[in-house]
Design a protein around this motif. Structure first.
Motif, PDB file in Angstrom:
ATOM      1  N   ALA A 200      55.344  23.648  32.166  1.00 18.19           N
ATOM      2  CA  ALA A 200      55.604  25.005  32.658  1.00 18.19           C
ATOM      3  C   ALA A 200      54.797  25.282  33.923  1.00 18.19           C
ATOM      4  O   ALA A 200      55.305  25.887  34.881  1.00 18.19           O
ATOM      5  N   GLY A 201      53.544  24.833  33.941  1.00 18.94           N
ATOM      6  CA  GLY A 201      52.699  25.050  35.116  1.00 18.94           C
ATOM      7  C   GLY A 201      53.228  24.347  36.350  1.00 18.94           C
ATOM      8  O   GLY A 201      53.134  24.865  37.466  1.00 18.94           O
ATOM      9  N   ARG A 203      56.237  23.849  37.154  1.00 20.84           N
ATOM     10  CA  ARG A 203      57.358  24.610  37.719  1.00 20.84           C
ATOM     11  C   ARG A 203      56.890  25.916  38.349  1.00 20.84           C
ATOM     12  O   ARG A 203      57.463  26.399  39.321  1.00 20.84           O
ATOM     13  N   TRP A 204      55.830  26.489  37.786  1.00 21.94           N
ATOM     14  CA  TRP A 204      55.330  27.770  38.266  1.00 21.94           C
ATOM     15  C   TRP A 204      54.462  27.604  39.506  1.00 21.94           C
ATOM     16  O   TRP A 204      54.718  28.217  40.546  1.00 21.94           O
ATOM     17  N   ARG A 205      53.435  26.784  39.427  1.00 26.25           N
ATOM     18  CA  ARG A 205      52.523  26.537  40.544  1.00 26.25           C
ATOM     19  C   ARG A 205      52.278  25.027  40.670  1.00 26.25           C
ATOM     20  O   ARG A 205      51.334  24.497  40.072  1.00 26.25           O
ATOM     21  N   PHE A 210      47.272  21.632  36.383  1.00 18.60           N
ATOM     22  CA  PHE A 210      47.312  22.164  35.017  1.00 18.60           C
ATOM     23  C   PHE A 210      46.921  21.119  33.976  1.00 18.60           C
ATOM     24  O   PHE A 210      46.552  21.475  32.851  1.00 18.60           O
TER      25      PHE A 210
END
Length: 576
Positions: A200-201, A203-205, A210
């Motif tokens: 998830a990280g 894709r986000w940042r 992460f």
């Protein structure tokens, strides 16, 4: 004079593999960016080095030693300014069965031998052949590696001890059976949480590491909650061991030769692939494949001396290095230096990291290795590409990586030969009417047939040619127009000779026209041209062959004594 020239060339070749003044100048261009990139890569590399060390069977300390020693030497002597080297999942897949059969000392000896082989490949300039590996083989190889890495993490992710076995599918199945008898949901929760945070990280940042944040959080939870069901890495040495060759047993080297070849092949393949990926992500960067092999060879010679496993260029870490702004090899050197500081200063803290957390890191890494878009594109390209991709991936999972690449290359080569062979054509072409009357032309066409051979006449297509040619209907003369033969090998020449002999035994005269000068040697070597030449039946152009056929038919009493005029208005295309 000759020996002096040879020695000079050898010295020049060795000198071309060594670092240059240009490398130093590039490291001075923007050191701040390189230092920041190196620090970021080190943070990403730490859990991967620990995880791959554990997965290999030699322990987390072996992964750290490899990342420090091999990472520094490959950065200094390698052929890419942006490549980051260290332990990788692909190499771990190869090492697990070697550890099972030969033990840790066998792995160290294999790494040393593989390093020597890589240096030899660099001196022999074998790096350039990487460009001949088809893209479906590489995609299937990567997919298979991702599957194997993911399956290798199942025992630690489930919180069970590693079952016996050297096949990843067997080990995974036994781990699942053990988990069903004694579930450890705490380990599963940690592994899934770490993997989910990483995915998830990313894709986000994408620029935030992460992986290290998730590992720190998992370690803190395990320590604060006193999760005894979660097994930690265990004690690590606070520093690198003194270099030693104590693992080397000269008597057993011959038995380790095959594993060493496999390790060297994989190290060369993965390192050159990673360097190519780095080139594609930048503008103006171009790696030197021979220097890259040389640097990886030195790295693999040195790493076993400190207890490290064989190393290769690491695609994931190299990609992070490029994305964070690295411009020279100073970034990769910084990454190795930061990991060395961690080894010396933070070993007690690192030893508390849960194995389940490292399993989560590697599970997420395996998932991110799979480029769904590339796989879809390759599968849609052609059926052959899809078949090669699937076969390589399955062979990687069921056999081992080197066999998988060999199988992929053999299948790709076979399908390519089949496609080339299908381009070869053997067509009957009408005789040009030219100045002949309809009656004269009909008389010629009754006794003479012309065939034009297009494309390659080689082993994959030659026998089809033989069947078609020897099935010629009842005529008196066959003219072979050969100016469009693109290439011919010994098999094609032998088949041609066999066909001519069979036709001659049936009383059919064979004339050949337009044989290219570059193809005469192979035809002469098997006696194919001699069959025609000694009877004067080899001609430069098709009109000359037609005149020769007319003379032959007149001499045989098939045509009337009055000459039938050969075509004088033959186009340039129809002359041969």
């Amino acid at each position: 004079m000759t020996s002096g020239t040879t020695a000079g060339r050898a010295r020049a070749r060795i000198a071309s593999l060594l670092p240059t003044r240009t490398d130093l100048c590039q490291m001075r261009r923007d050191p701040r960016r390189d230092l920041l990139a190196g620090l970021t890569v080190a943070i990403v590399a730490l859990p991967l080095a620990l995880g791959f060390g554990v997965s290999s069977g030699l322990g987390a300390e072996a992964g750290l030693a490899t990342a420090v020693v091999a990472g520094a030497l490959a950065a200094l002597f390698g052929g890419s300014n942006l490549q980051v080297s260290g332990p990788t999942g692909a190499m771990t897949v190869v090492l697990v069965p070697i550890v099972g059969e030969y033990g840790p000392t066998g792995v160290l000896a294999v790494g040393l031998m593989a390093g020597v082989m890589l240096v030899a490949l660099a001196v022999l300039r074998a790096g350039r052949y990487m460009q001949y590996v088809p893209a479906p083989v590489l995609e299937g190889f990567t997919l298979g590696i991702a599957c194997v890495i993911g399956l290798q993490q199942v025992p630690n992710a489930l919180g069970v001890g590693k079952p016996d076995g050297d096949r990843v599918l067997v080990v995974t199945w036994r781990a699942v059976e053990e988990f069903t008898r004694h579930p450890n949901w705490t380990a599963v929760g940690l592994a899934v949480a770490v993997a989910a945070v990483m995915l998830a990280g990313a894709r986000w940042r994408p620029t935030v590491p992460f992986s290290i944040l998730a590992v720190i959080a998992a370690t803190a939870v395990a320590q604060l909650a006193h999760l005894d069901a979660v097994k930690p890495i265990g004690d690590l040495p606070s520093g690198l061991p003194a270099p030693s060759l104590g693992f080397l047993d000269l008597v057993s080297l011959s038995t380790l030769l095959a594993p060493a070849v496999a390790v060297a092949a994989l190290a060369a393949l993965e390192s050159l692939l990673s360097a190519s990926v780095a080139d594609g992500m930048t503008v103006g960067q171009q790696h030197d494949p021979e220097r890259e092999l040389f640097g990886q060879g030195l790295a693999n010679i040195a790493a076993p001396l400190f207890g490290g496993v064989p190393a290769t260029g690491a695609i994931a870490r190299t990609a992070v290095n490029v994305r964070t702004g690295a411009v020279s090899r100073l970034a990769a050197l910084t990454h190795a230096a930061v990991l060395a500081v961690i080894v010396f200063a933070a070993a007690p803290l690192v030893s508390k990291i849960p194995l389940a957390a490292l399993a989560g890191v590697l599970l997420a890494t395996a998932i991110r290795m799979v480029e769904v878009g590339s796989l879809k594109a390759m599968a849609k390209a052609t059926r052959s590409d899809a078949l090669i991709l699937v076969l390589t991936a399955v062979a990687t999972l069921a056999l081992d990586l080197v066999y998988a690449v060999i199988i992929g290359l053999v299948v790709a080569g076979g399908l390519a030969l089949r496609a080339v062979a299908q381009q070869a054509r053997f067509d009957q072409v009408p005789l040009d009417r030219g100045d002949h009357s309809a009656e004269e032309h009909a008389l010629l066409a009754e006794h003479i047939v012309a065939y034009r051979i297009d494309g390659p006449l080689f082993f994959a297509a030659a026998h089809r040619f033989l069947l078609e040619l020897t099935d010629v209907a009842d005529v008196r003369v066959v003219i072979l127009r050969m100016s469009r033969v693109s290439t011919i090998d010994a098999t094609g020449a032998l088949v041609l000779k066999d066909a001519v002999e069979k036709l001659q035994r049936r009383g059919i005269a064979v004339m050949a026209s337009g044989v290219r000068s570059g193809q005469r040697q192979v035809l002469d070597s098997v006696g194919a041209l001699e069959l025609l030449r000694h009877k004067g039946r080899e001609y430069a152009t098709t009109p000359e062959a037609i005149r020769g056929a007319q003379d032959y038919l007149k001499g045989a009493g098939v045509l009337p004594a009055v000459a039938v005029p050969a075509s004088r208005s033959v186009s340039e295309e129809g002359r041969r």
